[in-house]
Design an enzyme around this catalytic site. Sequence first.
Site, PDB file in Angstrom:
ATOM      1  N   HIS A  82       0.966  -1.130  -0.010  1.00  0.00           N
ATOM      2  CA  HIS A  82      -0.044  -0.185  -0.056  1.00  0.00           C
ATOM      3  C   HIS A  82       1.023   1.193  -0.051  1.00  0.00           C
ATOM      4  O   HIS A  82       1.894   1.501   0.768  1.00  0.00           O
ATOM      5  CB  HIS A  82      -0.899  -0.032   1.142  1.00  0.00           C
ATOM      6  CG  HIS A  82      -1.713   1.170   1.206  1.00  0.00           C
ATOM      7  ND1 HIS A  82      -2.999   1.056   0.772  1.00  0.00           N
ATOM      8  CD2 HIS A  82      -1.640   2.582   1.519  1.00  0.00           C
ATOM      9  CE1 HIS A  82      -3.720   2.216   0.778  1.00  0.00           C
ATOM     10  NE2 HIS A  82      -2.861   3.267   1.353  1.00  0.00           N
ATOM     11  N   ASP A 161     -14.969   2.765   6.912  1.00  0.00           N
ATOM     12  CA  ASP A 161     -13.930   3.705   6.523  1.00  0.00           C
ATOM     13  C   ASP A 161     -14.739   4.520   5.129  1.00  0.00           C
ATOM     14  O   ASP A 161     -14.355   5.834   5.161  1.00  0.00           O
ATOM     15  CB  ASP A 161     -12.612   2.890   5.987  1.00  0.00           C
ATOM     16  CG  ASP A 161     -11.687   3.801   5.259  1.00  0.00           C
ATOM     17  OD1 ASP A 161     -11.228   4.944   5.847  1.00  0.00           O
ATOM     18  OD2 ASP A 161     -11.428   3.919   4.121  1.00  0.00           O
ATOM     19  N   ARG A 168     -14.444  13.069   6.933  1.00  0.00           N
ATOM     20  CA  ARG A 168     -13.151  13.569   6.993  1.00  0.00           C
ATOM     21  C   ARG A 168     -12.878  14.422   6.172  1.00  0.00           C
ATOM     22  O   ARG A 168     -12.356  15.678   6.473  1.00  0.00           O
ATOM     23  CB  ARG A 168     -11.889  12.558   7.470  1.00  0.00           C
ATOM     24  CG  ARG A 168     -12.289  11.547   8.487  1.00  0.00           C
ATOM     25  CD  ARG A 168     -11.370  10.606   8.409  1.00  0.00           C
ATOM     26  NE  ARG A 168      -9.922  10.873   8.278  1.00  0.00           N
ATOM     27  CZ  ARG A 168      -8.974  10.023   7.849  1.00  0.00           C
ATOM     28  NH1 ARG A 168      -9.313   8.870   7.336  1.00  0.00           N
ATOM     29  NH2 ARG A 168      -7.968  10.413   7.661  1.00  0.00           N
ATOM     30  N   SER A 183      -7.648   4.082   8.866  1.00  0.00           N
ATOM     31  CA  SER A 183      -8.371   4.045   7.630  1.00  0.00           C
ATOM     32  C   SER A 183      -7.644   3.035   6.464  1.00  0.00           C
ATOM     33  O   SER A 183      -8.122   2.118   5.900  1.00  0.00           O
ATOM     34  CB  SER A 183      -8.303   5.471   7.102  1.00  0.00           C
ATOM     35  OG  SER A 183      -8.679   5.477   5.529  1.00  0.00           O
ATOM     36  N   LYS A 187      -8.519  -1.535   5.815  1.00  0.00           N
ATOM     37  CA  LYS A 187      -8.783  -1.829   4.438  1.00  0.00           C
ATOM     38  C   LYS A 187      -7.900  -3.106   4.154  1.00  0.00           C
ATOM     39  O   LYS A 187      -8.099  -4.235   3.593  1.00  0.00           O
ATOM     40  CB  LYS A 187      -8.712  -0.655   3.427  1.00  0.00           C
ATOM     41  CG  LYS A 187      -9.920   0.181   3.508  1.00  0.00           C
ATOM     42  CD  LYS A 187      -9.549   1.341   2.278  1.00  0.00           C
ATOM     43  CE  LYS A 187      -8.710   2.456   3.036  1.00  0.00           C
ATOM     44  NZ  LYS A 187      -8.863   3.769   2.350  1.00  0.00           N
TER      45      LYS A 187
END
Length: 433
Positions: A82, A161, A168, A183, A187
Amino acid sequence: MHMYDLITKKKHGAALTDEEIAFMIEGYVKGEIPDYQMSAMLMAIWFSGMTDRETAVLTQVMARSGDQIDLSAIAGKTVDKHSTGGVGDKTTLIACPIVAACGGKIAKMSGRGLGHTGGTVDKLAAIPGYRTELTREEFFHTVETCGISLIGQSGNLAPADKKLYALRDVTATVDSIPLIASSIMSKKLAAGASAILLDVKTGSGAFMKTQEDAIRLAQTMVAIGEAAGRRTVALITDMDVPLGCGIGNSIEVRESAAVLRGEGPADLREVSLALAANMLFLIGKGTPAACRAMAERAIADGSALATLCRMVRAQGGDARVLTGEANFEAAPFSREVCAPRAGFVTRMDAEAIGEVSVVLGAGRETKESVIDPAAGLILHRKYGDAVQAGEPLVTLCTSRQETLAEAAQRYGAAITIGETRPAPRPLIFARVT
Ligand code: URA
């Protein structure tokens, strides 16, 4: 339990209990807690922060709020990657096929572009015919047969999320380390891989503008991953300058394929190899040096490119655009921006350059915007390069001719040409375990 009391508690800086966190997230997802109360809580978290335990519990509750992918049916070790988001960051398209070519299993869900940063799914969607949505059976079959499948995020992955991020975004509470960490990691945990490599970007084009903040975010996410039983490592990498020379969807796919053919920009090759080597290390393929050598070999012997082509064909795409047998459709309009004076490129504002790509059509100005796959920038000079007056700094490409003037003006403002060559910048600042 009352949300009002929890907001008061967090406002005064106290830690929420596990039960209180579960109450607030589960209630919010069910619609029992309204946006205005959750907005107040997010702002209280922004100011008061969260302990490591609160952040870990928040992440777990968010991860459990929707589908949790069970990858245990896949033979071999699964590893995910990620990036916290950058400009010209196409490393997934390079590092993941390398890892798959070396025997790792990649069953990866990627996101769409966010603001000035690009998203892997938008890049893949630029490949003619490529399907970013597969059934569960097709996804698993592609991983089994190709070692890798890259698809878009399932609609019901960590819905908490999705709801919280949207809130947000409009309440100025995105830039909070516990909120970003929960967040991203919710995931990643829900997506099921046994190992996770995080690429935490720092610099002008990143969420984390300073190395200190990037390291704190990385430490928080690594601790969450390890506590959940996933081998997790983070690299802190530079995003003060865009990565590689191409920004935009088909432009970035083309550049990724070039790196896999042993060509392409040195900075992109280096960061991609470092990420691939760390992913291989996480799944036990050998020492860091052996993993690095393995990753380099997968480029040199063509196996990484062959793996990417196999996956693209399996998902309906035309892999000839990767091998050079066919070309992506070119953007109908282009314009060069030239250096106003001789000197050296001493500053590239990566965030502003990412915004130029959005103006040209490579990203979304609103959620509903349609991406122009051919739009983007080809950088001819980067940070530290010498340039003569009148030489091209960049070529801007678009299907919307009317965007070129604004894009050119913005690009000029995002670059500084100075008299002396600036000190080189490291590409990788730290490794957080
Ligand atoms: N990316 C995410 O998925 N979440 C954040 O909060 C920031 C970046």
